[in-house]
Design an enzyme around this catalytic site. Structure first.
Site, PDB file in Angstrom:
ATOM      1  N   ASN A 151       0.776  -1.052  -0.129  1.00  0.00           N
ATOM      2  CA  ASN A 151       0.211  -0.456   0.363  1.00  0.00           C
ATOM      3  C   ASN A 151       0.558   1.498  -0.142  1.00  0.00           C
ATOM      4  OD1 ASN A 151       0.363  -0.723   2.657  1.00  0.00           O
ATOM      5  ND2 ASN A 151      -1.159  -0.090   3.395  1.00  0.00           N
ATOM      6  N   GLY A 227       1.846  -6.027   7.361  1.00  0.00           N
ATOM      7  CA  GLY A 227       1.183  -6.217   5.870  1.00  0.00           C
ATOM      8  C   GLY A 227       0.176  -7.153   7.087  1.00  0.00           C
ATOM      9  N   THR A 229      -3.399  -9.319   8.810  1.00  0.00           N
ATOM     10  CA  THR A 229      -2.494 -10.324  10.768  1.00  0.00           C
ATOM     11  C   THR A 229      -3.255 -11.589  10.074  1.00  0.00           C
ATOM     12  OG1 THR A 229      -4.560  -8.106  11.388  1.00  0.00           O
ATOM     13  CG2 THR A 229      -4.854 -10.731  12.131  1.00  0.00           C
ATOM     14  N   THR A 231      -1.345 -12.937   7.406  1.00  0.00           N
ATOM     15  CA  THR A 231      -0.150 -13.729   6.875  1.00  0.00           C
ATOM     16  C   THR A 231       0.866 -13.010   8.394  1.00  0.00           C
ATOM     17  OG1 THR A 231      -0.934 -12.505   5.229  1.00  0.00           O
ATOM     18  CG2 THR A 231       1.659 -12.787   5.736  1.00  0.00           C
ATOM     19  N   GLU A 249       4.000  -5.168  12.452  1.00  0.00           N
ATOM     20  CA  GLU A 249       2.797  -4.330  12.309  1.00  0.00           C
ATOM     21  C   GLU A 249       1.308  -4.782  11.335  1.00  0.00           C
ATOM     22  OE1 GLU A 249       2.625  -1.605  13.826  1.00  0.00           O
ATOM     23  OE2 GLU A 249       4.664  -1.907  14.711  1.00  0.00           O
ATOM     24  N   CYS A 283      -2.864   1.873   6.530  1.00  0.00           N
ATOM     25  CA  CYS A 283      -3.933   0.903   7.642  1.00  0.00           C
ATOM     26  C   CYS A 283      -3.984   2.249   8.792  1.00  0.00           C
ATOM     27  CB  CYS A 283      -2.085   0.440   7.758  1.00  0.00           C
ATOM     28  SG  CYS A 283      -1.130   1.326   8.512  1.00  0.00           S
ATOM     29  N   GLU A 462       7.052   0.132  15.722  1.00  0.00           N
ATOM     30  CA  GLU A 462       8.233   0.872  15.727  1.00  0.00           C
ATOM     31  C   GLU A 462       8.355   2.510  15.842  1.00  0.00           C
ATOM     32  OE1 GLU A 462       6.706  -0.298  11.642  1.00  0.00           O
ATOM     33  OE2 GLU A 462       8.430  -1.578  11.324  1.00  0.00           O
TER      34      GLU A 462
HETATM   35  P1  NDP Z   1       0.256  -9.870   2.998  1.00  0.00           P
HETATM   36  O1  NDP Z   1       0.319  -9.943   4.288  1.00  0.00           O
HETATM   37  O2  NDP Z   1      -0.315 -10.330   2.292  1.00  0.00           O
HETATM   38  O3  NDP Z   1       1.245  -9.173   3.063  1.00  0.00           O
HETATM   39  C1  NDP Z   1       2.584  -8.622   2.636  1.00  0.00           C
HETATM   40  C2  NDP Z   1       4.144  -9.021   2.433  1.00  0.00           C
HETATM   41  O4  NDP Z   1       4.217 -10.600   3.578  1.00  0.00           O
HETATM   42  C3  NDP Z   1       3.947  -9.382   1.136  1.00  0.00           C
HETATM   43  O5  NDP Z   1       5.276  -9.169   0.863  1.00  0.00           O
HETATM   44  C4  NDP Z   1       3.710 -10.641   0.799  1.00  0.00           C
HETATM   45  O6  NDP Z   1       4.189 -11.620  -0.587  1.00  0.00           O
HETATM   46  C5  NDP Z   1       4.255 -11.335   2.235  1.00  0.00           C
HETATM   47  N1  NDP Z   1       4.032 -12.332   3.032  1.00  0.00           N
HETATM   48  C6  NDP Z   1       3.150 -13.262   2.307  1.00  0.00           C
HETATM   49  N2  NDP Z   1       2.194 -14.218   2.754  1.00  0.00           N
HETATM   50  C7  NDP Z   1       3.672 -14.764   3.850  1.00  0.00           C
HETATM   51  C8  NDP Z   1       3.769 -16.031   4.482  1.00  0.00           C
HETATM   52  N3  NDP Z   1       3.346 -16.578   4.316  1.00  0.00           N
HETATM   53  N4  NDP Z   1       5.719 -15.776   5.233  1.00  0.00           N
HETATM   54  C9  NDP Z   1       5.853 -14.767   5.046  1.00  0.00           C
HETATM   55  N5  NDP Z   1       5.759 -13.176   4.206  1.00  0.00           N
HETATM   56  C10 NDP Z   1       4.577 -13.859   3.501  1.00  0.00           C
HETATM   57  O7  NDP Z   1      -0.389  -7.553   3.905  1.00  0.00           O
HETATM   58  P2  NDP Z   1      -0.788  -7.392   1.846  1.00  0.00           P
HETATM   59  O8  NDP Z   1       0.807  -6.982   0.964  1.00  0.00           O
HETATM   60  O9  NDP Z   1      -1.944  -7.665   1.554  1.00  0.00           O
HETATM   61  O10 NDP Z   1      -0.822  -5.605   2.849  1.00  0.00           O
HETATM   62  C11 NDP Z   1      -2.515  -5.166   3.747  1.00  0.00           C
HETATM   63  C12 NDP Z   1      -2.617  -5.510   4.853  1.00  0.00           C
HETATM   64  O11 NDP Z   1      -0.776  -4.778   5.170  1.00  0.00           O
HETATM   65  C13 NDP Z   1      -3.353  -4.705   5.423  1.00  0.00           C
HETATM   66  O12 NDP Z   1      -4.168  -5.525   6.188  1.00  0.00           O
HETATM   67  C14 NDP Z   1      -2.882  -3.956   6.160  1.00  0.00           C
HETATM   68  O13 NDP Z   1      -3.244  -3.531   7.485  1.00  0.00           O
HETATM   69  C15 NDP Z   1      -1.532  -3.810   6.527  1.00  0.00           C
HETATM   70  N6  NDP Z   1      -1.079  -2.851   6.745  1.00  0.00           N
HETATM   71  C16 NDP Z   1      -0.325  -2.501   8.349  1.00  0.00           C
HETATM   72  C17 NDP Z   1       0.110  -1.468   8.269  1.00  0.00           C
HETATM   73  C18 NDP Z   1       0.444  -1.551  10.387  1.00  0.00           C
HETATM   74  O14 NDP Z   1       1.300  -0.519  10.227  1.00  0.00           O
HETATM   75  N7  NDP Z   1      -0.343  -1.466  10.627  1.00  0.00           N
HETATM   76  C19 NDP Z   1       0.562  -0.663   7.621  1.00  0.00           C
HETATM   77  C20 NDP Z   1       0.260  -1.501   5.453  1.00  0.00           C
HETATM   78  C21 NDP Z   1       0.109  -1.321   5.944  1.00  0.00           C
HETATM   79  P3  NDP Z   1       2.984 -11.026  -1.359  1.00  0.00           P
HETATM   80  O15 NDP Z   1       3.178  -9.439  -2.026  1.00  0.00           O
HETATM   81  O16 NDP Z   1       3.655 -11.739  -2.144  1.00  0.00           O
HETATM   82  O17 NDP Z   1       1.956 -12.052  -1.125  1.00  0.00           O
END
Ligand code: NDP
Length: 481
Positions: A151, A227, A229, A231, A249, A283, A462
């Site tokens: 994002n 990413g 929750t 994941t 996060e 987020c 963080e």
């Molecule tokens: P994901 O959890 O799908 O992915 C995040 C990252 O993790 C990507 O690089 C993804 O790769 C990777 N990933 C996926 N599966 C695994 C695994 N099994 N082991 C290790 N890494 C893995 O999130 P999104 O990319 O869809 O992002 C959106 C989410 O992020 C939302 O829920 C949002 O709220 C959260 N977010 C939280 C923030 C915070 O600070 N709290 C800030 C910004 C976003 P790939 O892209 O290849 O799937």
């Protein structure tokens, strides 16, 4: 298609060991526009070996040496600002103006902030009267794993790697496979900035392959992840029995509490922003707007009028307020939530559908900013993270009712309070179950403050010293006097 994105391992740009490629799309047009490596555990292994080999010399450079190189990296991004801005907008679908105002400047600030922060980072000492003195020695642990989402691609990627590197660690990082471009462009600047080979390694590819290889690697003792929750839970399941340090996060479902005594104009303007900036894909966006009942009709009418006036359009057009959402599956997911909300008895006050633009943008992934009212608090559109341009409106009767609704989801990342009653503002802030509270503002960020959530929004913080503490191990040394 453009020339492919490559991994950055041991200072070299290279293809994946598998020789396979994935494809990245431009959300504005729906077109596949660039290939990226479909890496796996072999690439991660190479990166880990390179990072460990680079660690002693990187650490030995000392704070000033590392700081100089990270400042140089920041200056190089700034030099290439417009290229980064255009790439981020194209890869993610966000308005160019947003990437220019927020994403890339913040990536630059992340490097500068931690490059200078490390010069001031100090540890504690504890005197035991005449018995002994203890001092805390904070050392980098070697190699950090950093995994970031799509994002705010470069913004969140650098928010992790900058403190990890400043603290003296080397890094194996994976950006989201959906938005890999600006991390790739960053890797192309590392050698120019004087980062020794192996200090920062960027491995592109899928989460379940590359991400999980980083998380399960026995020689990566700490994982910083942003990413979803689900994941995050999977990462914790794998990393916890290995006793890794974890910073998670995760998602949010942030409430915006609007009390009748607020400054209405300021609140309205900011609430439109907190709802739809970056197509609602931050987020920290406020997706549940809770309004004191006496103000509800006035708020609803004025808010819907403002939202209808937002321009959904070409991210390159300076007049665009709302660009494309990040991918076709994500668009379908958001539209399914809207359909579910209608089924659950919600009334769509505006938006609610895909927007088809003309010409080259006809296959882009656009959703009209959507406002829904009349939902039961337990339905999925209110309880689950949609992460798109969709907000719900709910009236509340009094402060207790507002708090009950605000605290009723499994998430606890951020909350916003709008009121001119000073005592109430502080009282409500204390009662909200969230890691970040904004009173009469939104997204005002001081990088020194602790950043993170409670409940299913994550573990750890963080920002500021918190990040530098995460990326170091504390050792207590006790000296007999
Ligand atoms: P994901 O959890 O799908 O992915 C995040 C990252 O993790 C990507 O690089 C993804 O790769 C990777 N990933 C996926 N599966 C695994 C695994 N099994 N082991 C290790 N890494 C893995 O999130 P999104 O990319 O869809 O992002 C959106 C989410 O992020 C939302 O829920 C949002 O709220 C959260 N977010 C939280 C923030 C915070 O600070 N709290 C800030 C910004 C976003 P790939 O892209 O290849 O799937």
């Amino acid at each position: 298609m453009e020339s492919p994105i490559l991994n950055f391992i041991n200072g070299q740009l290279q293809a994946a060991a598998s020789g396979q490629w994935l494809v990245s799309h431009a959300p504005a047009t729906g077109e596949a526009y660039v290939q990226l490596p479909d890496s796996d555990e072999r690439d991660v292994e190479q990166a880990v070996v390179a990072a460990h080999a680079a660690f002693p010399a990187w650490n030995a450079l000392g704070r000033e040496g590392r700081s100089d190189r990270l400042m140089k990296l920041a200056a190089l991004i700034e030099r290439d600002l417009e290229k980064f801005v255009a790439a981020e907008s194209r890869d993610n679908g966000k308005p160019l103006s947003l990437a220019r105002r927020v994403d890339i400047p913040r990536a630059i600030s992340n490097f500068r902030f931690f490059a200078t922060g490390i010069l001031h980072f100090a540890s504690e000492s504890h005197m035991m009267d005449d018995v002994a003195v203890n001092y805390t020695d904070r050392q980098p642990f070697g190699v950090a794993g950093c995994i970031s989402p799509w994002n705010l691609p470069l913004y969140l990627f650098t928010w992790k790697i900058a403190p990890a590197l400043a603290a003296g660690n080397c890094v194996v990082a994976k950006p989201s496979e959906v938005t890999p471009m600006t991390a790739y462009m960053l890797s192309a600047l590392c050698n120019e900035a004087g980062l020794p080979p192996g200090v920062l390694n960027i491995v592109h590819g899928l989460g379940p392959k590359v991400g999980s290889a980083i998380v399960s690697h026995p020689r990566i003792p700490a994982i910083s992840f942003t990413g979803g929750t689900k994941t995050g839970a999977e990462i914790a399941r794998v990393a916890a029995p290995m006793f890794k340090k974890l910073s998670l996060e995760l998602g949010g479902k942030n409430p915006v509490l609007v009390f009748a005594d607020c400054d209405f104009e300021d609140m309205l303007k900011t609430t439109v922003r907190s709802s739809f900036t970056n197509q609602g894909q931050i987020c920290l966006c406020g997706s549940r707007i809770l309004i004191e009942r006496s103000l509800y009709p006035r708020f609803r009418d004025a808010f819907v009028a403002r939202v209808k006036a937002l321009r959904v359009g070409d991210p390159n057009d300076a007049a665009t307020d709302v660009g494309a959402v990040v991918s076709e599956p994500h668009m379908e997911k958001v539209l399914a939530y809207i359909a579910g909300a209608k089924k659950d008895g919600g009334t769509v006050l505006c938006g609610g559908e895909r927007v088809k633009l003309a010409g080259a943008l006809a296959n882009g992934w656009y959703i009209a900013p959507t406002v829904i009212e009349g939902l039961d608090n337990n339905c999925s559109a209110i309880q689950e993270e949609i992460f798109g341009p969709v907000v719900t409106l709910q009236p509340f009767d009094d402060e207790a009712d507002a708090l009950r609704l605000a605290n009723s989801t499994p998430y606890g990342l951020a909350s916003v309070i709008w009121t001119n009653d000073l005592k109430r503002a502080h009282r409500v802030a204390r009662e909200l179950k969230a890691g970040i509270i904004w009173i009469n503002c939104w997204m005002v960020r001081d990088l020194r403050t602790p950043f993170g959530g409670v409940k299913q929004s994550g573990v750890g913080r963080e920002g500021g010293w918190e990040a530098l503490r995460f990326f170091t191990e504390a050792k207590n040394v006790c000296v007999r006097l």
